[in-house]
Design a protein around this motif. Sequence first.
Motif, PDB file in Angstrom:
ATOM      1  N   ALA A 803       0.830  -1.209   0.000  1.00  0.00           N
ATOM      2  CA  ALA A 803       0.000   0.000   0.000  1.00  0.00           C
ATOM      3  C   ALA A 803       0.860   1.253   0.000  1.00  0.00           C
ATOM      4  CB  ALA A 803      -0.935  -0.013   1.200  1.00  0.00           C
ATOM      5  N   LEU A 804       1.917   1.233   0.823  1.00  0.00           N
ATOM      6  CA  LEU A 804       2.789   2.412   0.890  1.00  0.00           C
ATOM      7  C   LEU A 804       3.511   2.609  -0.439  1.00  0.00           C
ATOM      8  CD1 LEU A 804       4.234   2.092   4.486  1.00  0.00           C
ATOM      9  CD2 LEU A 804       2.694   3.855   3.610  1.00  0.00           C
ATOM     10  N   LEU A 807       0.928   4.065  -2.762  1.00  0.00           N
ATOM     11  CA  LEU A 807       0.553   5.420  -2.334  1.00  0.00           C
ATOM     12  C   LEU A 807       1.613   6.439  -2.750  1.00  0.00           C
ATOM     13  CD1 LEU A 807      -1.241   7.426  -0.745  1.00  0.00           C
ATOM     14  CD2 LEU A 807       0.174   6.919   1.248  1.00  0.00           C
ATOM     15  N   HIS A 808       2.848   6.134  -2.423  1.00  0.00           N
ATOM     16  CA  HIS A 808       3.877   7.133  -2.693  1.00  0.00           C
ATOM     17  C   HIS A 808       4.132   7.296  -4.183  1.00  0.00           C
ATOM     18  CE1 HIS A 808       4.932   8.342   1.380  1.00  0.00           C
ATOM     19  NE2 HIS A 808       4.431   7.151   1.701  1.00  0.00           N
ATOM     20  N   ASN A 809       4.018   6.203  -4.915  1.00  0.00           N
ATOM     21  CA  ASN A 809       4.103   6.340  -6.369  1.00  0.00           C
ATOM     22  C   ASN A 809       2.944   7.163  -6.914  1.00  0.00           C
ATOM     23  OD1 ASN A 809       6.407   4.990  -7.711  1.00  0.00           O
ATOM     24  ND2 ASN A 809       5.755   3.296  -6.409  1.00  0.00           N
ATOM     25  N   ALA A 888      10.963   8.768  -0.963  1.00  0.00           N
ATOM     26  CA  ALA A 888      11.716   7.987  -1.949  1.00  0.00           C
ATOM     27  C   ALA A 888      11.845   6.516  -1.536  1.00  0.00           C
ATOM     28  CB  ALA A 888      13.097   8.589  -2.151  1.00  0.00           C
ATOM     29  N   GLN A 889      11.945   6.258  -0.233  1.00  0.00           N
ATOM     30  CA  GLN A 889      12.163   4.875   0.207  1.00  0.00           C
ATOM     31  C   GLN A 889      11.038   3.930  -0.197  1.00  0.00           C
ATOM     32  OE1 GLN A 889      11.478   4.057   4.329  1.00  0.00           O
ATOM     33  NE2 GLN A 889      10.813   6.158   4.750  1.00  0.00           N
ATOM     34  N   TYR A 890       9.850   4.478  -0.439  1.00  0.00           N
ATOM     35  CA  TYR A 890       8.728   3.599  -0.801  1.00  0.00           C
ATOM     36  C   TYR A 890       8.540   3.455  -2.307  1.00  0.00           C
ATOM     37  CZ  TYR A 890       7.421   4.220   4.079  1.00  0.00           C
ATOM     38  OH  TYR A 890       7.430   4.242   5.437  1.00  0.00           O
ATOM     39  N   LEU A 891       9.291   4.231  -3.074  1.00  0.00           N
ATOM     40  CA  LEU A 891       9.014   4.267  -4.517  1.00  0.00           C
ATOM     41  C   LEU A 891       9.420   2.984  -5.235  1.00  0.00           C
ATOM     42  CD1 LEU A 891       9.977   7.937  -5.407  1.00  0.00           C
ATOM     43  CD2 LEU A 891       7.706   6.984  -5.016  1.00  0.00           C
ATOM     44  N   LEU A 892      10.512   2.377  -4.778  1.00  0.00           N
ATOM     45  CA  LEU A 892      11.013   1.204  -5.487  1.00  0.00           C
ATOM     46  C   LEU A 892      10.696  -0.065  -4.714  1.00  0.00           C
ATOM     47  CD1 LEU A 892      14.496   2.677  -6.415  1.00  0.00           C
ATOM     48  CD2 LEU A 892      12.510   2.448  -7.909  1.00  0.00           C
TER      49      LEU A 892
END
Length: 957
Positions: A803-804, A807-809, A888-892
């Motif tokens: 989910a995170l 969400l962040h994307n 940024a930590q959740y993007l990849l």
Amino acid sequence: MPNYQAAPVEKKWQEKWEKSGLYKTDLSATDKPKYFILDMFPYPSGAGLHVGHPKGYIATDVFARLKMLQGHNVIHPMGWDAFGLPAENFALKNKTHPRFSTEQNVANYKRQLQLLGFTYDWNLEINTTDSDYYKWTQWIFVKLFEAGMAYESYEPINWCPVDKTGLANEDLEDGKCERCGSLVEKKPMRQWVLAITKYADRLLNDLDKLPHWEPAIKEMQRNWIGRSEGVEIDFKIVGSPELICVFTTRVDTIFGCSYVVLAPENRLLEELRPMIKNWNQVFDYVEKVKNKSDLERTDLNKDKSGVLLDGVKAVNPFNGAEVPVYIADYVLNSYGTGAVMAVPAHDERDYEFARKYGLPIKEVIAKKFSERRSDAVKRDGVAAVIVNDKKVLVLYDKKNSIYRLPAGGYEKEENDEQALLREIKEETGYVNCNIVEGLGTIEANFQRLPLEGQYRHKFQKGYLVNLVNNEKTELHAEDIDKFESMWVAYEEAMQKFATNKESWGEEEFIRRAFDEKNRCFTDDGTIINSDFLEDLSSQQGRESAIKWLEENSHGTRKINYKIKDWVFSRQRYWGEPIPIIHCAFCGPVAVPESELPVKLPDVAEYEPSGTGESPLAKMTDWVNTTCPKCSKPAKRETNTMPQWAGSSWYYLRYIDPRNSSALVDKTLEKYWSPVDFYVGGAEHATRHLIYARFWHKFLYDQGVVSYEEPFVRLQHVGLIMGEDGRKMSKRWGNVINPDDVVAQFGADSLRVYEMFMGPFDQAVSWSTKGLVGASRFLERTYNAVTSLSARTGDGKPEDHQKALHILHNTIKKVEEDIQEFKFNTAVAQLMIFTNEVKDLELGADAVNIWQKMIIVLSPFAPHIAEELWEMLGGKDSVFRASWPKYEAQYLLEDKIRIGIQVNGKIRGELAISRGAEEQEVLKAAKAEPSVAKFLEGGQMVKEIYVKEKLVSLVVKM
RNA sequence: GCUGGGGUGGCGGAAUUGGUAGACGCGCGGGACUUAAAAUCCCGUACUAGCAAUAGUGUGCGGGUUCGAUUCCCGCCCUCAGCACCA
């Protein structure tokens, strides 16, 4: 029955917004960064809005809401452009007063816009027909007049016989009235004109200062302004003191001038009359042209006509050559000097004319194929394009593996024909050939292939040759092995030469041979057959020729523009009165500022007279006044301004809409100006957008505004077509009314759908099915959020991660896409969020995650977002929240799937961890069963690993 | 003709410092729920062949460069918009 009821929810929030003044712009607040986002204000017609109209407004609204959430002071205003022909014609047709019908139309438009839940601050609303507004339109005119920028002219102008008014060039489409489609006539009459050409250079050059305008629109403006740099040259007339002055941008071709042409309307014709032996014939032609409309005249594009002025000879000052003089209607009297020097070899129009009337065509420019080297050996030659049965003869040089045309240098005292026929015979064996026509000259510089190796520089003359018959002689024994000759079709020949190792421009000769139009070479090149300009480049030649002209007083540099001064008078009622008083003693005098506005008087009869007089002329009470200068009796100007006047500066008024002492307050202007983003139809690229830039620059010079360009970023909106792919129109019965759509699906669905349909700037067909898709998405989102309260506990950790990640994307993608106006992909990302996250087990944290999603959704679907925000515990409006920051930590993701190629074909897939070692990945890839079977029995040639993207293996079998 | 866009499934369209083509939506097929229908939900869906595993083809057409091309290069076709005898 769906769970979500759009109608009551949308009504509820629109009322709340209204009450809380959520979208009110505090003009005096200058605490935060500002953002001025502007729609092209509409011209309210009687038909009301269809779903295509609000597309741009939805986009700016989405954008404005993003800016609000990002903490800007946003101004997003709306108003009405309501003076002008269409409103007046509508009123005439409905037998009402334009003021009344305009009011009605405005009210209807406003109602329709308000249904869609926009952020417009209606306190800033303006209307170009309010006297408080047009006072300042008149004020600008007075300033223009005082600056010498508005003047009276009696030149013939475009006259629409149906609308009974003069029109500007910009108001024409294909020589017809843009409004009613009737053919316009040329009519001489008194009119007011604005000297926009004085600003032409600045309007052109400053386009370079607009990096955020679409290149296409800048290009259209460049073409419209049409600057061309050239020279005027005086041709003496044998036996007459008169001079023929011609304008040309190509003095470098002056030695190719074989005649001179005057426009049929050129005044010189009268002066030359005594010399003209065939006056009757000339007179007939002039009369014939006079009776042609502009459209007929330009329509005859393909068939040029003209008449020789028998007895008149012009003298080319460069070489003293006496050349004939023609009149022809392909020369326009309104551009340049109304006369041209004709160089048929290098101008398509002259070429066509010269061929029709058998005039000499003298080549003076050679196409330059490649750069010359200082160590090159000069050897001119000839080349043959032998064409038979639509095929061309191409030689293949076996030893050097190159294709070529039969060609070669001169021997002894040979002329072109002798050299050509000899080469053809030697290289192809054909003995009976017929030279049809020259194909011009190419300047080529190249290295002779292995045989000699030296560099060569040559002027190669091309000839089109036909075979008389197939008779051939034996080739020399050495040549039989050397060449293979083949007959190939055009495309094949072009291809062979395109990939040829040694080439000097053979394609060009083939192109010219196959299409007569290509035989006229109009580009720059190297000058030939031209006395002291010989061997110069076109560019150098122009400089030398101009220098010579100026030193010998035969001509001078000159810049011409296509754009014409702006015809600013309309002989109609419904417009701003031009604030001028005509005094028999003082001439035209501006109405003093203290007496502005000059109000448009109310009249019962406002039908256009058709005499060239405005209907206001009949209002003697209003017309008769006194001169502000000398106080003697005088008359008011009765023409009104064109529709484009009020829209040329309206954006400035939003900043300070009720100011009665100035057009706009300086401090406010400095903070809110310029418009950061302007969105509207591409049809305004050359009208409104040039006029507005022109007035803005004038106001800048007057010290009224502090920036030279009014609009920083410009974006055009693509049309919405009917479901049948045609333009929405009553005529086709394919009009979709937003009222109906909102009633059935809600404003949010319409908004989301219009943003999702396709790329914003592209025309897309309406699809009610597609609209349903948008509606379903909102419904799904609503259902997902309303069922959140049923979930408890901690949820699953991997669901949390997922989910995170989404969400962040989503935050990132939506934020970036809105700024780039890529709304379709932003909406797609929001859909992905709902689809993927709605069934995840997130426990109590779900609320937090969905709240952020709702903020990101809110610019597109503000009503449903407010409703859901409230449901999740939001106390204030969602638009008082802040745009979430993505991390940024959740993007990849940690696990990635990469593809595996064998010899360029995808053969398998591999799941790896981010940061995996190259050797490991390659090993795993080769072990993959679906891949391994393609590697079997082969020898590995190459192994490529593109980090975290794919593996490519090359195997030799 | 010139200038500037564009050509990708049945449809609207995603993806470009060259790296698993077809995201998302529509439509269509199948299933669940229902007495039934609608709505909703789940699964599938580029094309061809095959029961299937799978193989081949595929981003307007023809070539080229590359391990690899919707993306870059050469040539061509079609289409939309603006301008159109501007010398």
